[in-house]
Design a protein around this motif. Structure first.
Motif, PDB file in Angstrom:
ATOM      1  N   LEU A  60     -10.173  -3.878   6.506  1.00  0.00           N
ATOM      2  CA  LEU A  60      -9.209  -2.821   6.802  1.00  0.00           C
ATOM      3  C   LEU A  60      -9.486  -2.298   8.197  1.00  0.00           C
ATOM      4  O   LEU A  60     -10.636  -2.034   8.555  1.00  0.00           O
ATOM      5  CB  LEU A  60      -9.349  -1.682   5.786  1.00  0.00           C
ATOM      6  CG  LEU A  60      -8.571  -0.393   6.076  1.00  0.00           C
ATOM      7  CD1 LEU A  60      -7.069  -0.617   5.899  1.00  0.00           C
ATOM      8  CD2 LEU A  60      -9.051   0.738   5.164  1.00  0.00           C
ATOM      9  N   PRO A  76       0.821  -1.210   0.000  1.00  0.00           N
ATOM     10  CA  PRO A  76       0.000   0.000   0.000  1.00  0.00           C
ATOM     11  C   PRO A  76       0.856   1.261   0.000  1.00  0.00           C
ATOM     12  O   PRO A  76       1.842   1.352   0.729  1.00  0.00           O
ATOM     13  CB  PRO A  76      -0.795  -0.120   1.306  1.00  0.00           C
ATOM     14  CG  PRO A  76      -0.755  -1.568   1.663  1.00  0.00           C
ATOM     15  CD  PRO A  76       0.573  -2.056   1.182  1.00  0.00           C
ATOM     16  N   VAL A 126      -3.722  -0.010   8.988  1.00  0.00           N
ATOM     17  CA  VAL A 126      -3.163   1.289   8.596  1.00  0.00           C
ATOM     18  C   VAL A 126      -3.384   2.249   9.741  1.00  0.00           C
ATOM     19  O   VAL A 126      -4.493   2.340  10.292  1.00  0.00           O
ATOM     20  CB  VAL A 126      -3.832   1.825   7.313  1.00  0.00           C
ATOM     21  CG1 VAL A 126      -3.411   3.272   7.050  1.00  0.00           C
ATOM     22  CG2 VAL A 126      -3.478   0.946   6.114  1.00  0.00           C
ATOM     23  N   VAL A 172      -3.752   5.964   1.230  1.00  0.00           N
ATOM     24  CA  VAL A 172      -5.123   5.707   1.653  1.00  0.00           C
ATOM     25  C   VAL A 172      -5.926   6.983   1.453  1.00  0.00           C
ATOM     26  O   VAL A 172      -5.466   8.083   1.802  1.00  0.00           O
ATOM     27  CB  VAL A 172      -5.198   5.222   3.123  1.00  0.00           C
ATOM     28  CG1 VAL A 172      -4.642   6.248   4.095  1.00  0.00           C
ATOM     29  CG2 VAL A 172      -6.629   4.840   3.495  1.00  0.00           C
ATOM     30  N   ILE A 199     -13.485   3.717   1.615  1.00  0.00           N
ATOM     31  CA  ILE A 199     -12.059   3.952   1.812  1.00  0.00           C
ATOM     32  C   ILE A 199     -11.324   3.251   0.682  1.00  0.00           C
ATOM     33  O   ILE A 199     -11.612   2.087   0.373  1.00  0.00           O
ATOM     34  CB  ILE A 199     -11.582   3.395   3.168  1.00  0.00           C
ATOM     35  CG1 ILE A 199     -12.342   4.052   4.321  1.00  0.00           C
ATOM     36  CG2 ILE A 199     -10.074   3.614   3.336  1.00  0.00           C
ATOM     37  CD1 ILE A 199     -12.017   3.460   5.684  1.00  0.00           C
ATOM     38  N   THR A 200     -10.391   3.951   0.055  1.00  0.00           N
ATOM     39  CA  THR A 200      -9.610   3.379  -1.038  1.00  0.00           C
ATOM     40  C   THR A 200      -8.149   3.294  -0.636  1.00  0.00           C
ATOM     41  O   THR A 200      -7.578   4.264  -0.127  1.00  0.00           O
ATOM     42  CB  THR A 200      -9.732   4.232  -2.312  1.00  0.00           C
ATOM     43  OG1 THR A 200     -11.114   4.321  -2.693  1.00  0.00           O
ATOM     44  CG2 THR A 200      -8.935   3.619  -3.458  1.00  0.00           C
ATOM     45  N   VAL A 201      -7.556   2.130  -0.859  1.00  0.00           N
ATOM     46  CA  VAL A 201      -6.123   1.951  -0.619  1.00  0.00           C
ATOM     47  C   VAL A 201      -5.460   1.643  -1.954  1.00  0.00           C
ATOM     48  O   VAL A 201      -5.866   0.717  -2.658  1.00  0.00           O
ATOM     49  CB  VAL A 201      -5.847   0.810   0.384  1.00  0.00           C
ATOM     50  CG1 VAL A 201      -4.344   0.632   0.586  1.00  0.00           C
ATOM     51  CG2 VAL A 201      -6.525   1.095   1.725  1.00  0.00           C
ATOM     52  N   LEU A 242      -8.452   0.915  10.242  1.00  0.00           N
ATOM     53  CA  LEU A 242      -7.847   2.244  10.170  1.00  0.00           C
ATOM     54  C   LEU A 242      -7.860   2.807  11.589  1.00  0.00           C
ATOM     55  O   LEU A 242      -8.926   2.967  12.188  1.00  0.00           O
ATOM     56  CB  LEU A 242      -8.659   3.114   9.214  1.00  0.00           C
ATOM     57  CG  LEU A 242      -8.101   4.459   8.793  1.00  0.00           C
ATOM     58  CD1 LEU A 242      -6.789   4.291   8.024  1.00  0.00           C
ATOM     59  CD2 LEU A 242      -9.123   5.200   7.931  1.00  0.00           C
ATOM     60  N   SER A 270      -6.066  -0.233  -7.126  1.00  0.00           N
ATOM     61  CA  SER A 270      -6.815   0.374  -6.035  1.00  0.00           C
ATOM     62  C   SER A 270      -7.753  -0.664  -5.437  1.00  0.00           C
ATOM     63  O   SER A 270      -8.388  -1.431  -6.169  1.00  0.00           O
ATOM     64  CB  SER A 270      -7.629   1.579  -6.530  1.00  0.00           C
ATOM     65  OG  SER A 270      -6.786   2.633  -6.941  1.00  0.00           O
ATOM     66  N   TRP A 275       1.477   1.324   6.973  1.00  0.00           N
ATOM     67  CA  TRP A 275       0.853   0.015   6.804  1.00  0.00           C
ATOM     68  C   TRP A 275       1.731  -0.990   7.533  1.00  0.00           C
ATOM     69  O   TRP A 275       2.957  -0.996   7.378  1.00  0.00           O
ATOM     70  CB  TRP A 275       0.750  -0.355   5.330  1.00  0.00           C
ATOM     71  CG  TRP A 275       0.513  -1.819   5.094  1.00  0.00           C
ATOM     72  CD1 TRP A 275      -0.570  -2.553   5.467  1.00  0.00           C
ATOM     73  CD2 TRP A 275       1.405  -2.735   4.439  1.00  0.00           C
ATOM     74  NE1 TRP A 275      -0.420  -3.867   5.091  1.00  0.00           N
ATOM     75  CE2 TRP A 275       0.789  -4.011   4.456  1.00  0.00           C
ATOM     76  CE3 TRP A 275       2.659  -2.603   3.837  1.00  0.00           C
ATOM     77  CZ2 TRP A 275       1.385  -5.135   3.903  1.00  0.00           C
ATOM     78  CZ3 TRP A 275       3.251  -3.712   3.273  1.00  0.00           C
ATOM     79  CH2 TRP A 275       2.612  -4.971   3.312  1.00  0.00           C
TER      80      TRP A 275
END
Length: 219
Positions: free
Chosen positions: A190, A73, A125, A76, A151-153, A192, A160, A109
């Motif tokens: 994920l 990654p 993350v 984010v 949420i996009t990583v 976060l 993506s 990460w």
């Protein structure tokens, strides 16, 4: 919610978590105890006991570094809260705790755990909620996330990976199960994470963690 300037200047700590036998089922996918205890171990910890360390303490570190064999990654993005953080792949510090960049505008990460695209386990993350060098960070706003927020990583191979928020919880640092936080089994998801709650001047740490739990988009 804005954080006081005194917190920004004082807080070089980010994220402190501690193991407990209960209290985690409300935010994470519960696994059998044996699996959780094997998930991650810290070289400097023999029991995964409760603590108030300034960064998360994984429960085991593998001898091989999986980050060297796969895309990692690199960013984010959380549109709801206007967060767009570069990510670095980090492991543990000399105390056996998860390492974090000093800046609150750069995330980490956990490279010994799952990566986006893995079929099981939690991608972890995290970043400082604030720092003396650049003030309040974007993850200070994760408490504003709602169920279904995206949420996009992004990873080093240009791909993506999307996640949808299931819940956001505020957990006392003595009540967060790191076996679940750093889990390598269960559905792909994920975690976060940053700090929250009141800043305790006597310890130099925040009293809580804020964890956004997000499920991976189906392929």
């Amino acid at each position: 919610m804005a954080l006081a300037r005194s917190r920004r200047l004082a807080a070089t700590t980010a994220l402190a978590v501690a193991v407990t036998a209960g209290g985690a089922a409300a935010w994470a996918t519960r696994e059998p105890t044996a699996q959780s205890s094997r998930a991650l171990a810290v070289p400097t910890s023999t029991s995964g006991a409760r603590s108030a360390d300034p960064t998360p303490t994984p429960t085991s570190v593998p001898t091989a570094d999986p980050a060297g064999r796969r895309p990692v990654p690199t960013r984010v993005v959380v549109d709801r809260i206007g967060a767009d953080l570069p990510l670095v792949a980090l492991g543990v510090d000399r105390a056996g705790r998860m390492a974090l960049p000093s800046s609150s505008h750069v995330g980490a990460w956990y490279r010994f755990g799952p990566a986006p695209g893995d079929t099981a386990g939690a991608v972890v993350v995290s970043s400082h909620v604030d720092s003396s060098e650049d003030g309040v960070g974007p993850l200070s706003r994760i408490g504003r996330l709602h169920r279904g927020d995206r949420i996009t990583v992004r990873t080093s191979d240009g791909r993506s990976y999307g996640y949808r928020v299931e819940r956001v919880v505020h957990i006392d640092k003595t009540s967060l199960d790191t076996g679940l936080l750093f889990s390598r089994s269960g559905p792909p998801r994920l975690h976060l994470v940053t700090c929250g709650g009141e800043f305790d001047r006597s310890t130099g740490h925040y009293e809580q963690n804020v964890v956004a739990v997000a499920a991976a988009d189906r392929p």
